[in-house]
Scaffold this motif. Structure first.
Motif, PDB file in Angstrom:
ATOM      1  N   ASN A  41      -7.774 -14.391 -11.711  1.00 29.23           N
ATOM      2  CA  ASN A  41      -7.715 -13.520 -12.892  1.00 29.23           C
ATOM      3  C   ASN A  41      -9.061 -12.867 -13.171  1.00 29.23           C
ATOM      4  OD1 ASN A  41      -5.039 -13.470 -13.976  1.00 29.23           O
ATOM      5  ND2 ASN A  41      -5.253 -15.601 -14.563  1.00 29.23           N
ATOM      6  N   ILE A  46      -9.452 -10.198 -10.693  1.00 21.15           N
ATOM      7  CA  ILE A  46      -8.600  -9.074 -11.081  1.00 21.15           C
ATOM      8  C   ILE A  46      -9.253  -8.279 -12.206  1.00 21.15           C
ATOM      9  CG2 ILE A  46      -6.417  -8.489 -12.246  1.00 21.15           C
ATOM     10  CD1 ILE A  46      -5.065 -10.649 -10.581  1.00 21.15           C
ATOM     11  N   SER A  57      -3.660  -5.240  -5.561  1.00 23.76           N
ATOM     12  CA  SER A  57      -2.320  -5.631  -5.124  1.00 23.76           C
ATOM     13  C   SER A  57      -2.348  -7.003  -4.454  1.00 23.76           C
ATOM     14  CB  SER A  57      -1.759  -4.580  -4.154  1.00 23.76           C
ATOM     15  OG  SER A  57      -0.496  -4.963  -3.679  1.00 23.76           O
ATOM     16  N   GLU A  60      -2.957  -9.645  -7.132  1.00 27.60           N
ATOM     17  CA  GLU A  60      -1.767  -9.849  -7.957  1.00 27.60           C
ATOM     18  C   GLU A  60      -0.699 -10.611  -7.179  1.00 27.60           C
ATOM     19  OE1 GLU A  60      -0.789  -5.908  -9.159  1.00 27.60           O
ATOM     20  OE2 GLU A  60      -2.072  -5.957 -10.943  1.00 27.60           O
TER      21      GLU A  60
END
Length: 461
Positions: free
Chosen positions: A76, A79, A246, A249
């Protein structure tokens, strides 16, 4: 207890006939009970080992969950970092697009200026052509004037004109006329010179201006090419960041799925721990009951032996009473099997399904002790809905039976049940596709992995 009562009734029926050897009956029953106690104690030891294994497995699962959550936090954070970089890159791309738009506007403006200058050049060419024609005519006029002056003797003719005056007034008139002609010649020469200079200046001005505009346009086009290149680099960076996003995720999705699986596994372990604790309690109760039965059987044998020694009928038969059980289970309901034991939909169907409607009485497949009951809304037993687990001991072997998807439950944990005793009613609770009874047999205790499940068909009467 029911087993004990059965023995007691048989004994009471036969004792008056003298057809039983009480010492043998007592020894036989006592041995069976001792074997059952020993079996249950062994099962208790196995349960303790299993509890220890489950505890370790649960701890290991919790550690994996923590590691998974830590990795999720890390992903996270990555990200978030990528998202920030993406946001900055998008802003830079937007800035470059605005700069390119401004540059295109400048190029359009410069192109318009160049078009205007080209139009001016074309107009100037026409003006120059007209000027050239006027200059040519003027040059011809001046040439004629010079030739005329030369042929008439130059400036002396003007003197003759002046001195040829008849009077003073005529002199003034003639002098004025000569001056006018000379001024006109002078003006013609001056205009001729100015117009030639004007043409040359306009040609130079337009040429310089066009050169400057074309130079500016070239610089702007270079700037645009540089901006396009920078934008392309930013687009490439954005594509890389999108791919990284991508991937991250996808990884996060896999970690979340793994976490859900670990959480579900942890819950199944907790369910199994709870069932083991209840099974341990049920086994302990079965041991206490067996001990009590053994003591009562021994007490009856001692009382009978005392009566015999005091002159009672000693009996002469060598007949014995043995356990009539054959290690098989009774059908919990009187109905056909609609789905058998084995692989189904990619997983093990660890029991059999009896095709019965909602509300059909379900009996215990053998005498035993209720390990636990599970309600549909308590979140346990993984889709079994309302379910009952019963512990049994047969020929020194422990078994656990499971009755699932019940509409109601008639027993409670720790309760002793006899063969065929109603434990509930069939239903359609839990992960069920229609009304039926799901029935399982496990050697030993029940476990979530169903590794010790057996095909009930091979154990049913």
């Amino acid at each position: 207890m029911r087993k004990f009562i059965s023995y007691l009734l048989i004994v009471l029926m036969i004792v008056g006939t003298g057809l039983i050897d009480w010492q043998k009956v007592s020894a036989q029953s006592s041995d069976e009970l001792e074997e059952e106690i020993k079996s249950k104690k062994n099962e208790q030891n196995e349960i303790e080992e299993k509890k220890s294994e489950l505890k370790d497995d649960k701890q290991d699962t919790e550690e994996k969950i923590e590691e998974n959550l830590d990795e999720q936090d890390s992903v996270n954070n990555e990200i978030d970092s990528i998202d920030q970089e993406l946001s900055g890159t998008r802003e830079k791309i937007a800035t470059k697009e605005n700069e390119i738009a401004d540059t295109n506007a400048q190029l359009d403006e410069l192109s318009s200026q160049i078009d205007e200058l080209n139009a001016q050049v074309e107009q100037l060419k026409e003006d120059i052509q007209e000027l050239k024609e006027r200059i040519k005519k003027r040059e011809e006029l001046l040439k004629d004037r010079l030739l005329a002056i030369q042929s008439n003797g130059g400036s002396m003719k003007y003197i003759e004109v002046i001195f040829g005056s008849k009077n003073f007034g005529d002199l003034i008139s003639r002098t004025s006329a000569v001056n006018t002609i000379m001024d006109q010649d002078k003006n013609i020469m001056e205009v001729h010179r100015q117009e030639k200079q004007e043409v040359e200046d306009k040609q130079a001005e337009v040429k310089d201006k066009k050169k400057q505009v074309e130079q500016n346009k070239a610089e702007i086009e270079d700037k645009k090419a540089s901006l396009e290149s920078q934008k392309q680099e930013l687009e490439s960076l954005k594509a890389q960041l999108d791919e990284q996003m991508s991937d991250k995720e996808s990884l996060l999705g896999e970690l979340e799925e793994e976490q859900h699986q670990l959480e579900d596994y942890k819950v199944s372990l907790e369910d199994e721990q709870e069932i083991l604790q209840k099974q341990e309690a049920a086994n302990q109760k079965a041991i206490e009951l067996a001990k009590q039965q053994k003591e009562e059987m021994q007490q009856l044998a001692e009382e009978k032996e005392t009566n015999n020694n005091s002159g009672g009928n000693s009996g002469g038969s060598s007949g014995t009473v043995t356990n009539s059980g054959n290690g098989k289970f009774s059908r919990p309901v009187s109905a056909g099997i609609t789905s058998g034991y084995g692989q189904r939909w990619g997983s093990l169907h660890a029991g059999v399904d009896f095709g019965v409607g909602v509300g059909t009485s379900v009996g215990s497949a053998a005498s035993g002790v209720v390990i636990s009951t599970h309600r549909e809304n308590d979140g346990s037993m993984n889709g079994y809905g309302n379910a009952v687990l019963v512990s049994h001991s047969m020929n020194g072997i422990s078994y656990t039976t499971l009755y699932a998807h019940l509409s109601s439950i008639s027993v409670s944990a720790g309760q002793t049940v006899s063969n065929g005793q109603t434990i509930g009613a069939s239903g359609n609770t839990g992960a069920s596709t229609g009304p039926h009874l799901h029935f399982e047999i496990h050697k030993g205790g029940w476990n979530a992995a169903k590794s010790n499940s057996v095909n009930p068909i091979n154990y049913l009467n």
